[in-house]
Design a protein around this motif. Structure first.
Motif, PDB file in Angstrom:
ATOM      1  N   VAL A 138      -2.680 -17.010  43.868  1.00 42.66           N
ATOM      2  CA  VAL A 138      -2.160 -16.424  42.639  1.00 42.66           C
ATOM      3  C   VAL A 138      -1.849 -14.958  42.904  1.00 42.66           C
ATOM      4  O   VAL A 138      -2.692 -14.222  43.394  1.00 42.66           O
ATOM      5  N   TYR A 139      -0.638 -14.576  42.578  1.00 46.64           N
ATOM      6  CA  TYR A 139      -0.220 -13.193  42.791  1.00 46.64           C
ATOM      7  C   TYR A 139       0.078 -12.546  41.451  1.00 46.64           C
ATOM      8  O   TYR A 139       0.638 -13.158  40.554  1.00 46.64           O
ATOM      9  N   ARG A 140      -0.283 -11.290  41.335  1.00 40.89           N
ATOM     10  CA  ARG A 140       0.026 -10.527  40.130  1.00 40.89           C
ATOM     11  C   ARG A 140       1.214  -9.629  40.464  1.00 40.89           C
ATOM     12  O   ARG A 140       1.233  -8.957  41.488  1.00 40.89           O
ATOM     13  N   SER A 141       2.204  -9.635  39.578  1.00 40.70           N
ATOM     14  CA  SER A 141       3.359  -8.769  39.826  1.00 40.70           C
ATOM     15  C   SER A 141       2.953  -7.316  39.616  1.00 40.70           C
ATOM     16  O   SER A 141       2.045  -6.997  38.858  1.00 40.70           O
ATOM     17  N   LYS A 142       3.647  -6.420  40.269  1.00 45.91           N
ATOM     18  CA  LYS A 142       3.294  -5.013  40.228  1.00 45.91           C
ATOM     19  C   LYS A 142       3.569  -4.384  38.860  1.00 45.91           C
ATOM     20  O   LYS A 142       2.974  -3.405  38.505  1.00 45.91           O
ATOM     21  N   ASN A 143       4.432  -4.982  38.062  1.00 42.46           N
ATOM     22  CA  ASN A 143       4.785  -4.406  36.774  1.00 42.46           C
ATOM     23  C   ASN A 143       3.902  -4.926  35.642  1.00 42.46           C
ATOM     24  O   ASN A 143       3.996  -4.442  34.523  1.00 42.46           O
ATOM     25  N   SER A 144       3.046  -5.894  35.901  1.00 36.51           N
ATOM     26  CA  SER A 144       2.193  -6.432  34.834  1.00 36.51           C
ATOM     27  C   SER A 144       0.988  -5.525  34.616  1.00 36.51           C
ATOM     28  O   SER A 144       0.570  -4.783  35.497  1.00 36.51           O
ATOM     29  N   ASP A 145       0.441  -5.596  33.428  1.00 37.77           N
ATOM     30  CA  ASP A 145      -0.714  -4.744  33.089  1.00 37.77           C
ATOM     31  C   ASP A 145      -1.994  -5.314  33.597  1.00 37.77           C
ATOM     32  O   ASP A 145      -2.285  -6.396  33.669  1.00 37.77           O
TER      33      ASP A 145
END
Length: 87
Positions: A80-87
């Motif tokens: 699972v990856y979190r995008s850099k623009n998400s909070d």
């Protein structure tokens, strides 16, 4: 060519539900039969109902899920990856 993985369908979901209901009824009838035949005391029957019966249901669920193809192993997991623009 990659392997095609087909998950269990609606028939497997119905079979799982029916198996869980049947397993619960069989477990309760066995516990009630032992109590009715006076092979276990009321305290032991209560303990079995409160503490051991949920564990029995987990084992029933594990057996049914393996049999019906719901089992997953570590190769089924995706990172699972979190995008850099998400909070």
């Amino acid at each position: 060519m990659g392997t095609v993985s087909i998950g269990p369908g609606p028939d497997a979901a119905r079979a799982f539900r029916l198996g869980m209901i049947t397993g619960a009824i069989v477990g309760l009838l066995a516990l009630g039969g032992l109590y009715w035949a006076e092979m276990i005391a009321p305290v032991v029957a209560g303990y079995a109902l409160v503490a051991l019966f949920p564990i029995y249901l987990v084992f029933v669920a594990v057996i049914l899920s393996r049999w019906l193809g719901y089992d997953k192993d570590a190769t089924s997991l995706r990172p699972v990856y979190r995008s850099k623009n998400s909070d």
